[in-house]
Design a protein around this motif. Structure first.
Motif, PDB file in Angstrom:
ATOM      1  N   ASN A   7       0.823  -1.222   0.000  1.00  0.00           N
ATOM      2  CA  ASN A   7       0.000   0.000   0.000  1.00  0.00           C
ATOM      3  C   ASN A   7       0.853   1.268   0.000  1.00  0.00           C
ATOM      4  O   ASN A   7       0.430   2.299   0.503  1.00  0.00           O
ATOM      5  N   GLY A  51      -1.937  -2.229  -9.730  1.00  0.00           N
ATOM      6  CA  GLY A  51      -2.380  -2.795  -8.454  1.00  0.00           C
ATOM      7  C   GLY A  51      -1.341  -3.623  -7.730  1.00  0.00           C
ATOM      8  O   GLY A  51      -1.679  -4.398  -6.834  1.00  0.00           O
ATOM      9  N   ALA A  55      -0.884  -3.746  -3.711  1.00  0.00           N
ATOM     10  CA  ALA A  55      -1.819  -4.440  -2.827  1.00  0.00           C
ATOM     11  C   ALA A  55      -1.143  -5.631  -2.140  1.00  0.00           C
ATOM     12  O   ALA A  55      -1.637  -6.134  -1.129  1.00  0.00           O
TER      13      ALA A  55
END
Length: 182
Positions: free
Chosen positions: A44, A122, A125
């Protein structure tokens, strides 16, 4: 995978302690500062401190390996990089949950192109890892887009079987690690 990470990193630190200690002691004579700590981009995009054995002289600039000069690599550092033993202290990062054994290699905050490429796919993540699909295929941070695409592919296809495959390929010497400028 977190349970596997915890078990294997704890076992690696316990059983690998003699090797860690020997490398540490030799490193004291090589650079005087055998442990290298550097802030990296974690899950993150949160910062964490990555721990490795030092492979470059103490005064080397904090840049990605492919931007550093090969003249900065010490004799011990060359051996540690070739054998991938410089990565052993990262088992501590895995044990504490900042990293996984398998995942995208954590980049530096100044690698803005890589960060943007990974963010768009992404990749953040997941926990960053010690090894993965890119590492066993000699894809490093000098090609940010390809690296981010490979990381995303690895995460999409990650299974227990692939987890063990990447670890085994790394332990048997597949992949050469990050490039260093000549």
């Amino acid at each position: 995978m977190r349970l596997l990470d915890f078990i294997f990193s704890l076992a690696g630190l316990v059983f690998g302690f003699p090797v860690l200690l020997i490398i540490y002691l030799i490193g004291l004579f090589d650079t005087g500062s055998p442990i290298f700590r550097q802030e990296r981009v974690g899950r993150n995009q949160k910062p964490f401190t990555l721990v490795k054995f030092r492979t470059m002289s103490v005064d080397t600039a904090s840049v990605a390996s492919h931007l550093a000069s090969s003249a900065s690599i010490t004799k011990l550092g060359g051996f540690l990089r070739k054998t991938k033993l410089d990565e052993l202290p990262q088992l501590w990062n895995v044990l504490t949950g900042d990293m996984s054994l398998v995942g995208p290699r954590p980049g530096l905050f100044n690698q803005t192109e890589l960060t943007a490429e990974r963010e768009s796919r992404g990749v953040f993540a997941a926990r960053p890892g010690i090894t993965g699909l890119a590492q066993v295929n000699d894809i490093d941070m000098s090609t940010p887009r390809l690296l981010a695409e490979t990381d995303a592919q690895m995460l999409a296809e990650l299974s227990v079987n692939n987890y063990f495959r990447y670890i085994l390929q790394t332990l048997t010497g597949k992949g050469s690690g990050d490039r260093v400028r000549k």
